[in-house]
Design a protein around this motif. Structure first.
Motif, PDB file in Angstrom:
ATOM      1  N   TYR A   1       0.828  -1.198   0.000  1.00 41.71           N
ATOM      2  CA  TYR A   1       0.000   0.000   0.000  1.00 41.71           C
ATOM      3  C   TYR A   1       0.868   1.256   0.000  1.00 41.71           C
ATOM      4  O   TYR A   1       0.611   2.211  -0.744  1.00 41.71           O
ATOM      5  CB  TYR A   1      -0.931  -0.013   1.209  1.00 41.71           C
ATOM      6  CG  TYR A   1      -1.795   1.219   1.330  1.00 41.71           C
ATOM      7  CD1 TYR A   1      -2.857   1.426   0.467  1.00 41.71           C
ATOM      8  CD2 TYR A   1      -1.531   2.180   2.297  1.00 41.71           C
ATOM      9  CE1 TYR A   1      -3.650   2.560   0.565  1.00 41.71           C
ATOM     10  CE2 TYR A   1      -2.314   3.309   2.407  1.00 41.71           C
ATOM     11  CZ  TYR A   1      -3.376   3.500   1.542  1.00 41.71           C
ATOM     12  OH  TYR A   1      -4.143   4.623   1.638  1.00 41.71           O
ATOM     13  N   TYR A   2       1.917   1.265   0.840  1.00 41.96           N
ATOM     14  CA  TYR A   2       2.821   2.413   0.860  1.00 41.96           C
ATOM     15  C   TYR A   2       3.469   2.615  -0.514  1.00 41.96           C
ATOM     16  O   TYR A   2       3.670   3.742  -0.961  1.00 41.96           O
ATOM     17  CB  TYR A   2       3.915   2.222   1.922  1.00 41.96           C
ATOM     18  CG  TYR A   2       3.406   2.074   3.327  1.00 41.96           C
ATOM     19  CD1 TYR A   2       2.249   2.721   3.749  1.00 41.96           C
ATOM     20  CD2 TYR A   2       4.084   1.284   4.254  1.00 41.96           C
ATOM     21  CE1 TYR A   2       1.789   2.579   5.048  1.00 41.96           C
ATOM     22  CE2 TYR A   2       3.626   1.135   5.553  1.00 41.96           C
ATOM     23  CZ  TYR A   2       2.480   1.789   5.936  1.00 41.96           C
ATOM     24  OH  TYR A   2       2.026   1.640   7.213  1.00 41.96           O
TER      25      TYR A   2
ATOM     26  N   VAL B   1       0.922   4.309  -2.876  1.00 43.58           N
ATOM     27  CA  VAL B   1       0.661   5.728  -2.647  1.00 43.58           C
ATOM     28  C   VAL B   1       1.854   6.589  -3.037  1.00 43.58           C
ATOM     29  O   VAL B   1       1.719   7.819  -3.134  1.00 43.58           O
ATOM     30  CB  VAL B   1       0.255   6.025  -1.184  1.00 43.58           C
ATOM     31  CG1 VAL B   1      -1.046   5.348  -0.843  1.00 43.58           C
ATOM     32  CG2 VAL B   1       1.353   5.656  -0.208  1.00 43.58           C
TER      33      VAL B   1
ATOM     34  N   VAL C   1      -3.103   9.929  -3.583  1.00 41.78           N
ATOM     35  CA  VAL C   1      -3.844   9.263  -2.516  1.00 41.78           C
ATOM     36  C   VAL C   1      -5.323   9.148  -2.881  1.00 41.78           C
ATOM     37  O   VAL C   1      -5.986   8.164  -2.551  1.00 41.78           O
ATOM     38  CB  VAL C   1      -3.662  10.020  -1.185  1.00 41.78           C
ATOM     39  CG1 VAL C   1      -4.572   9.454  -0.111  1.00 41.78           C
ATOM     40  CG2 VAL C   1      -2.221   9.940  -0.735  1.00 41.78           C
TER      41      VAL C   1
ATOM     42  N   VAL D   1      -5.968   5.954  -4.675  1.00 43.37           N
ATOM     43  CA  VAL D   1      -5.699   4.693  -3.985  1.00 43.37           C
ATOM     44  C   VAL D   1      -6.561   4.516  -2.740  1.00 43.37           C
ATOM     45  O   VAL D   1      -7.198   3.480  -2.538  1.00 43.37           O
ATOM     46  CB  VAL D   1      -4.199   4.598  -3.603  1.00 43.37           C
ATOM     47  CG1 VAL D   1      -3.917   3.307  -2.830  1.00 43.37           C
ATOM     48  CG2 VAL D   1      -3.319   4.680  -4.838  1.00 43.37           C
ATOM     49  N   SER D   2      -6.608   5.537  -1.882  1.00 45.24           N
ATOM     50  CA  SER D   2      -7.218   5.403  -0.569  1.00 45.24           C
ATOM     51  C   SER D   2      -8.699   5.027  -0.591  1.00 45.24           C
ATOM     52  O   SER D   2      -9.129   4.213   0.236  1.00 45.24           O
ATOM     53  CB  SER D   2      -7.019   6.698   0.220  1.00 45.24           C
ATOM     54  OG  SER D   2      -7.442   6.534   1.552  1.00 45.24           O
TER      55      SER D   2
ATOM     56  N   PHE E   1      -0.980  11.227   2.482  1.00 46.29           N
ATOM     57  CA  PHE E   1      -1.025   9.805   2.849  1.00 46.29           C
ATOM     58  C   PHE E   1      -1.824   9.546   4.107  1.00 46.29           C
ATOM     59  O   PHE E   1      -1.638  10.193   5.132  1.00 46.29           O
ATOM     60  CB  PHE E   1       0.415   9.307   3.028  1.00 46.29           C
ATOM     61  CG  PHE E   1       0.505   8.023   3.792  1.00 46.29           C
ATOM     62  CD1 PHE E   1       1.111   8.004   5.030  1.00 46.29           C
ATOM     63  CD2 PHE E   1      -0.022   6.866   3.295  1.00 46.29           C
ATOM     64  CE1 PHE E   1       1.201   6.832   5.745  1.00 46.29           C
ATOM     65  CE2 PHE E   1       0.058   5.693   4.010  1.00 46.29           C
ATOM     66  CZ  PHE E   1       0.677   5.670   5.233  1.00 46.29           C
TER      67      PHE E   1
ATOM     68  N   ASP F   1      -2.976   6.012   6.282  1.00 45.48           N
ATOM     69  CA  ASP F   1      -2.928   4.560   6.387  1.00 45.48           C
ATOM     70  C   ASP F   1      -4.262   4.052   6.903  1.00 45.48           C
ATOM     71  O   ASP F   1      -4.653   4.357   8.014  1.00 45.48           O
ATOM     72  CB  ASP F   1      -1.796   4.162   7.341  1.00 45.48           C
ATOM     73  CG  ASP F   1      -1.715   2.656   7.523  1.00 45.48           C
ATOM     74  OD1 ASP F   1      -2.339   1.932   6.726  1.00 45.48           O
ATOM     75  OD2 ASP F   1      -1.030   2.220   8.453  1.00 45.48           O
TER      76      ASP F   1
END
Length: 293
Positions: free
Chosen positions: A228-229, A232, A237, A240-241, A288, A290
């Motif tokens: 995931y990191y 991104v 973001v 992806v997020s 970013f 998480d």
């Protein structure tokens, strides 16, 4: 690139699948091992694998160690204690998503970011959804566990904001290595103080329980989080997020299929409200966040 390539999109779906199943593996693990001890074992395995990636950052180590301890060992110790006290995994999967609005609110408080009405609406929906779930009769005996899950999301969000404040671009494996290593002394100390039966749990563990431990350390942390990191860093973001809202959907589904969790209207409506809120926040978020577990 703003649109995910088909290969990267498939990888992101796999990451969410891993995170969803990780709730099942974690539930199996904390049912057998003491939860803080289980967390320490998870991060011991991850730290041993990623030890070669550790790098010293002069002048930033105190802040890095605090951020890593929050995002790593402490967050997951509280999460796993909450999971042990909660009957099903569906409510845990949804409540854990509060990390996104918590991170946004802390970014406003400590980093000077600004919330406009759309993100404010998303935050309100996310909290409303979890409140709907928390006040259903079937979870009356699990509210303490659910409160710990929410607390873990808050702790992890504080860690994310601390990492943001450092203004450093740590590589995914290095970030994971610091998350794992920095929390070990605290985790083993807390386990020795608050828990018992650690050695007995090691001696009596069967392959399924060892497999659950390895899955959380290697599949969830090493593959899914690091992947995931990596994504991104390649894409915005906002591309992806939002797709990470698939992970609680997978988690709820696995909980129903494997643990026969009860899928009540409150969980459905509360989950929908939370996921819509998280998606709104993620679409407005340019930095970013998480959202994994």
């Amino acid at each position: 690139m703003t649109h995910l390539r088909p290969r990267d999109l498939a990888f992101l779906v796999l990451i969410n699948l891993i995170w969803g199943f990780n709730l099942i593996a974690s539930k199996v693990g904390v049912t057998h091992f003491p939860p803080i001890f289980f967390t320490a074992l998870r991060f011991s395995i991850l730290g041993a694998v990623l030890l070669p990636f550790l790098r010293w950052h002069p002048g930033r180590m105190q802040q890095l160690l605090i951020a890593s301890a929050l995002s790593g060992g402490l967050q997951y110790a509280v999460l796993f204690m909450g999971m042990r006290l909660t009957k099903g995994v569906g409510s845990v999967a949804i409540a854990n998503q509060l990390g996104v609005p918590f991170t946004t609110l802390m970014s406003v408080m400590f980093l000077g970011e600004v919330i406009h009405w759309r993100r404010g609406l998303g935050i309100a929906l996310a909290f409303l959804g979890v409140a709907i779930i928390a006040f259903q009769p079937s979870l009356l005996d699990s509210r303490a566990g659910l409160a710990l899950v929410v607390a873990s999301a808050l702790i992890g969000s504080a860690g994310v904001v601390a990492v943001k404040a450092m203004g450093t671009s740590l590589k995914p494996f290095e970030l994971q290595a610091w998350f794992a290593i920095s929390g070990l002394p605290l985790l083993f100390a807390l386990s020795a103080w608050l828990e018992d039966g650690q050695l007995a749990s090691l001696a009596s563990a069967v392959p399924v329980e060892w497999g659950a431990l390895l899955f959380t350390a290697l599949a969830s942390s090493l593959v899914a989080h690091s992947g995931y990191y990596w994504l991104v860093h390649r894409y915005p973001v906002t591309s992806v997020s939002p797709l990470t809202t698939l992970s609680p959907i997978f988690g709820v589904t696995f909980g129903v299929v494997i643990f026969h969790d009860e899928l009540t209207p409150r969980i459905l409506w509360g989950g929908l409200a939370t996921l819509v809120g998280v998606t709104i926040i993620a679409l407005r978020e340019r930095r970013f966040v998480d959202t994994g577990s």
